[in-house]
Design a protein around this motif. Structure first.
Motif, PDB file in Angstrom:
ATOM      1  N   TYR A 304      34.448  27.350  32.732  1.00  0.00           N
ATOM      2  CA  TYR A 304      33.804  27.272  34.043  1.00  0.00           C
ATOM      3  C   TYR A 304      34.837  27.499  35.149  1.00  0.00           C
ATOM      4  CZ  TYR A 304      31.473  25.174  38.078  1.00  0.00           C
ATOM      5  OH  TYR A 304      30.944  24.947  39.320  1.00  0.00           O
ATOM      6  N   PHE A 305      36.025  26.879  34.967  1.00  0.00           N
ATOM      7  CA  PHE A 305      37.109  27.041  35.929  1.00  0.00           C
ATOM      8  C   PHE A 305      37.529  28.514  36.022  1.00  0.00           C
ATOM      9  CE2 PHE A 305      41.754  27.211  36.665  1.00  0.00           C
ATOM     10  CZ  PHE A 305      41.818  26.616  37.901  1.00  0.00           C
ATOM     11  N   ILE A 306      37.695  29.126  34.850  1.00  0.00           N
ATOM     12  CA  ILE A 306      38.101  30.539  34.800  1.00  0.00           C
ATOM     13  C   ILE A 306      37.035  31.403  35.497  1.00  0.00           C
ATOM     14  CG2 ILE A 306      38.630  32.503  33.240  1.00  0.00           C
ATOM     15  CD1 ILE A 306      40.692  30.387  32.784  1.00  0.00           C
ATOM     16  N   PHE A 307      35.773  31.103  35.191  1.00  0.00           N
ATOM     17  CA  PHE A 307      34.663  31.879  35.769  1.00  0.00           C
ATOM     18  C   PHE A 307      34.674  31.777  37.306  1.00  0.00           C
ATOM     19  CE2 PHE A 307      30.363  31.594  37.573  1.00  0.00           C
ATOM     20  CZ  PHE A 307      29.954  32.902  37.388  1.00  0.00           C
ATOM     21  N   ILE A 308      34.807  30.533  37.789  1.00  0.00           N
ATOM     22  CA  ILE A 308      34.796  30.320  39.252  1.00  0.00           C
ATOM     23  C   ILE A 308      35.960  31.044  39.918  1.00  0.00           C
ATOM     24  CG2 ILE A 308      35.177  28.534  41.041  1.00  0.00           C
ATOM     25  CD1 ILE A 308      32.355  28.430  40.039  1.00  0.00           C
ATOM     26  N   LYS A 309      37.140  30.939  39.318  1.00  0.00           N
ATOM     27  CA  LYS A 309      38.319  31.591  39.908  1.00  0.00           C
ATOM     28  C   LYS A 309      38.142  33.116  39.922  1.00  0.00           C
ATOM     29  CE  LYS A 309      40.689  28.186  41.138  1.00  0.00           C
ATOM     30  NZ  LYS A 309      41.218  27.955  42.464  1.00  0.00           N
ATOM     31  N   ASN A 310      37.583  33.629  38.838  1.00  0.00           N
ATOM     32  CA  ASN A 310      37.347  35.078  38.773  1.00  0.00           C
ATOM     33  C   ASN A 310      36.288  35.503  39.776  1.00  0.00           C
ATOM     34  OD1 ASN A 310      39.010  36.479  36.814  1.00  0.00           O
ATOM     35  ND2 ASN A 310      38.171  35.013  35.368  1.00  0.00           N
ATOM     36  N   TYR A 311      35.265  34.687  39.898  1.00  0.00           N
ATOM     37  CA  TYR A 311      34.139  35.020  40.777  1.00  0.00           C
ATOM     38  C   TYR A 311      34.572  35.047  42.244  1.00  0.00           C
ATOM     39  CZ  TYR A 311      29.501  34.776  42.887  1.00  0.00           C
ATOM     40  OH  TYR A 311      28.378  35.033  43.638  1.00  0.00           O
ATOM     41  N   TYR A 312      35.333  34.021  42.641  1.00  0.00           N
ATOM     42  CA  TYR A 312      35.699  33.908  44.054  1.00  0.00           C
ATOM     43  C   TYR A 312      37.003  34.629  44.412  1.00  0.00           C
ATOM     44  CZ  TYR A 312      31.971  30.558  44.913  1.00  0.00           C
ATOM     45  OH  TYR A 312      30.738  29.965  45.060  1.00  0.00           O
ATOM     46  N   PHE A 313      37.965  34.610  43.490  1.00  0.00           N
ATOM     47  CA  PHE A 313      39.291  35.137  43.843  1.00  0.00           C
ATOM     48  C   PHE A 313      39.724  36.325  42.982  1.00  0.00           C
ATOM     49  CE2 PHE A 313      39.155  30.544  44.727  1.00  0.00           C
ATOM     50  CZ  PHE A 313      39.150  30.609  46.109  1.00  0.00           C
ATOM     51  N   GLY A 314      38.881  36.732  42.086  1.00  0.00           N
ATOM     52  CA  GLY A 314      39.167  37.942  41.305  1.00  0.00           C
ATOM     53  C   GLY A 314      39.951  37.695  40.036  1.00  0.00           C
ATOM     54  N   SER A 315      40.713  36.604  39.965  1.00  0.00           N
ATOM     55  CA  SER A 315      41.482  36.311  38.744  1.00  0.00           C
ATOM     56  C   SER A 315      42.006  34.881  38.794  1.00  0.00           C
ATOM     57  CB  SER A 315      42.675  37.270  38.632  1.00  0.00           C
ATOM     58  OG  SER A 315      43.529  37.052  39.724  1.00  0.00           O
ATOM     59  N   VAL A 316      42.538  34.429  37.661  1.00  0.00           N
ATOM     60  CA  VAL A 316      43.205  33.121  37.651  1.00  0.00           C
ATOM     61  C   VAL A 316      44.682  33.402  37.861  1.00  0.00           C
ATOM     62  CG1 VAL A 316      43.699  31.036  36.318  1.00  0.00           C
ATOM     63  CG2 VAL A 316      41.523  32.203  36.034  1.00  0.00           C
ATOM     64  N   GLU A 317      45.175  33.004  39.005  1.00  0.00           N
ATOM     65  CA  GLU A 317      46.565  33.330  39.335  1.00  0.00           C
ATOM     66  C   GLU A 317      47.449  32.101  39.270  1.00  0.00           C
ATOM     67  OE1 GLU A 317      47.595  35.742  42.803  1.00  0.00           O
ATOM     68  OE2 GLU A 317      45.483  36.305  42.891  1.00  0.00           O
ATOM     69  N   PHE A 318      48.710  32.343  38.961  1.00  0.00           N
ATOM     70  CA  PHE A 318      49.737  31.308  39.083  1.00  0.00           C
ATOM     71  C   PHE A 318      50.825  31.870  39.987  1.00  0.00           C
ATOM     72  CE2 PHE A 318      47.711  30.336  35.035  1.00  0.00           C
ATOM     73  CZ  PHE A 318      47.446  28.990  35.218  1.00  0.00           C
TER      74      PHE A 318
END
Lengths: 436, 126
Positions: A304-318
């Motif tokens: 869910y976290f990965i999905f939200i990050k991808n949905y709003y910010f395009g990717s999971v970034e560090f």
């Protein structure tokens, strides 16, 4: 004068917040064999609320309206159980007064300073402002470090918005409140042989040794500390003592709600989430089916976290790539050892910066030499191994100059992690007292 | 609870207030308003340059966009204090905090001109 009065009102708002949605007296009336203390219900309420607020942060919802709903609901219970609340207040009068004085002492320092510290001004405040001005997660896109988790900022904005004079610093009192609630909940865990005054002195000592005023300048570390403390509290209650039946999934749900907060508070929270997952699967005294349930739910929260990050910010970034040029440089043994020495040096410095760690280590030594308490508590060793291993791993892998990065960041990681181990100090003190 | 215990608690409470300097801090909060304290803490033209940014917003009321800031003081930019997400980020204006002359010249050569300045803080426009 209005600023001092608004501190008091914010404290009342925070108390209301921590009495919603579960009411201790109502639960006690309905479930006679309730296992939780009043302060544990408050911790649980904060965890539940933080998860509710996390969901709300994705929608355009008036923050004042949410507050009015909470206020109405809680006042309803206050009126019904006013005698019980008064009795509880009188029974713990000096503890409550100590809480109020500790809260005021630190709050007035935050109010006096007023300004934000480095990271808070560089990026957290932008997120807070978005929520304060009625925005949602989708409005965070394009901000500096927009991919950083936003839950702490949302709660900061909520208490800022619902304060009397709407000054920014009033929102930050939320972090002080949850930090103090964690420390003061130790009261119910201290041996009954301690007098009230001794208990209060111990609580103050732990509070004083853990406090760093600088972090109240808008850092999220106290929120993480709270999560660490709660996880340890519930993990210990539910799994080590083995109180709950195997068909009851409530312990898993509570612990999942707690660990979910890690992911949405800070970037490193994702790794804490994984570490605590491992800790649970390895050490909890729960049946296999419960562990499968926990594992599947954890994977669900992670996705869910990965999905939200991808949905709003395009990717999971560090901040840095997980595999980068530094990863391969570490294959040179002499280079690796020189970095390990630097990290170890700052670990030791951090233990002195946050003297609660000295008390934790002393407690471990005292317990280890005087009892067999640690024999069946392997989860403590696993915790040390995974947490310290994680800290070494991130600093060994960072492409930034560690001579610059480690001194300014390692101590904050170490501080938050101390929250999990506070119970060892309590255990040591209880044993010393019971022996006399 | 006997009077000795009450006295111990009273001394303890005063001790807590004293340790965190709560008496002095309360006095400062009563004496100085939030804005004055913020300028002291976050700086006027020094530190984050909060005071200078605020002055610009006060003097140039027609600017209704977020103004970019370049802070040379080794402090973060004060933009966060004034950020409004509904407003666009302005590229026409720029605030320099703690800029030395050579740093200012770089921006002047880049089609910026100085509209207002105090000490080594500048408000530039394109």
């Amino acid at each position: 004068m209005i600023e001092i009065f608004s501190i008091l009102l914010t404290l009342i708002s925070l108390f209301i917040f921590s009495n919603f949605p579960l009411n201790y007296f109502y639960l006690k009336k309905k479930i006679h064999s309730i296992e939780y203390t009043f302060s544990e219900i408050q911790l649980l309420n904060i965890i539940i609320n933080c998860n509710i607020f996390l969901i709300l942060s994705f929608f355009v919802i008036n923050l004042n309206l949410i507050f009015i709903i909470i206020l109405t609901y809680t006042f309803f219970f206050f009126i019904i159980f006013k005698k019980e609340y008064l009795n509880l207040f009188k029974k713990n009068l000096y503890l409550n007064l100590t809480y109020g004085i500790c809260f005021y002492s630190v709050a007035i320092l935050i109010v006096k300073n007023g300004y934000l510290e480095y990271d808070a001004l560089a990026h957290w405040i932008h997120k807070v402002k978005v929520f304060y001005q009625g925005g949602t997660v989708s409005n965070l896109k394009g901000l500096n470090y927009d991919y950083y988790p936003h839950l702490g900022s949302y709660l900061w904005a909520f208490f800022w918005k619902n304060s009397l004079i709407q000054n920014e610093y009033l929102g930050r009192l939320f972090f002080l409140y949850i930090f103090l609630i964690s420390i003061f909940s130790i009261n119910s865990k201290l041996s009954k042989k301690f007098s009230n005054f001794e208990k209060i002195l111990i609580i103050f000592l732990i509070f004083y040794l853990s406090t760093n005023i600088y972090l109240f300048g808008g850092y999220q570390e106290y929120f993480l500390f709270f999560c660490f403390y709660c996880y340890s509290n519930f993990f210990y209650n539910f799994y080590i003592s083995n109180k709950f039946s195997s068909n009851n999934y409530l312990p898993e749900i509570i612990i999942l709600l707690t660990s979910n907060l890690f992911i949405w508070t800070k970037q490193e929270g994702l790794f804490y989430f994984i570490i605590f997952g491992v800790l649970f699967l390895l050490h909890s005294k729960r049946p296999g089916l419960s562990k499968v349930f926990y594992f599947l739910m954890s994977v669900g929260l992670f996705l869910y976290f990965i999905f939200i990050k991808n949905y709003y910010f395009g990717s999971v970034e560090f901040n840095d790539e997980i595999i980068n040029s530094e990863t391969f440089k570490n294959l040179q043994i002499s280079y690796l050892i020189s970095k390990i020495i630097i990290i170890t040096k700052y670990f030791i410095i951090s233990f002195f910066k946050y003297p609660i760690w000295i008390l934790i280590f002393l407690s471990l030594i005292v317990i280890k030499t005087n009892s067999n308490y640690l024999e069946n508590k392997n989860f403590i060793y696993t915790y040390f191994l995974l947490m310290f291993g994680f800290v070494y791993a991130i600093f060994l892998n960072t492409p930034n100059d560690i001579n610059w990065l480690v001194p300014i960041t390692l101590n904050r990681l170490v501080f938050a992690q101390s929250g999990f181990l506070i119970f060892i100090c309590v255990e040591m003190l209880n044993r010393l007292k019971n022996r006399n | 609870m006997n009077s000795n215990n009450k006295l111990s608690f009273l001394i303890f409470f005063i001790f807590i207030l004293y340790v965190f300097n709560a008496f002095t801090n309360s006095y400062i909060v009563l004496r100085e308003n939030y804005q004055i304290r913020l300028i002291k803490g976050a700086g006027d033209c020094d530190k984050s340059g909060y005071g200078f940014y605020k002055k610009i917003l006060h003097k140039f009321k027609n600017i209704d966009q977020n103004i970019s800031v370049k802070n040379f003081n080794n402090f973060p930019s004060p933009e966060g204090y004034f950020y409004e997400y509904r407003k666009k980020k302005n590229t026409k204006y720029l605030i320099l905090i703690g800029a030395e002359e050579n740093e200012l010249n770089k921006y002047l050569q880049d089609n910026f001109s100085s509209i207002y300045n105090e000490k080594n803080c500048y408000f530039l426009s394109k």
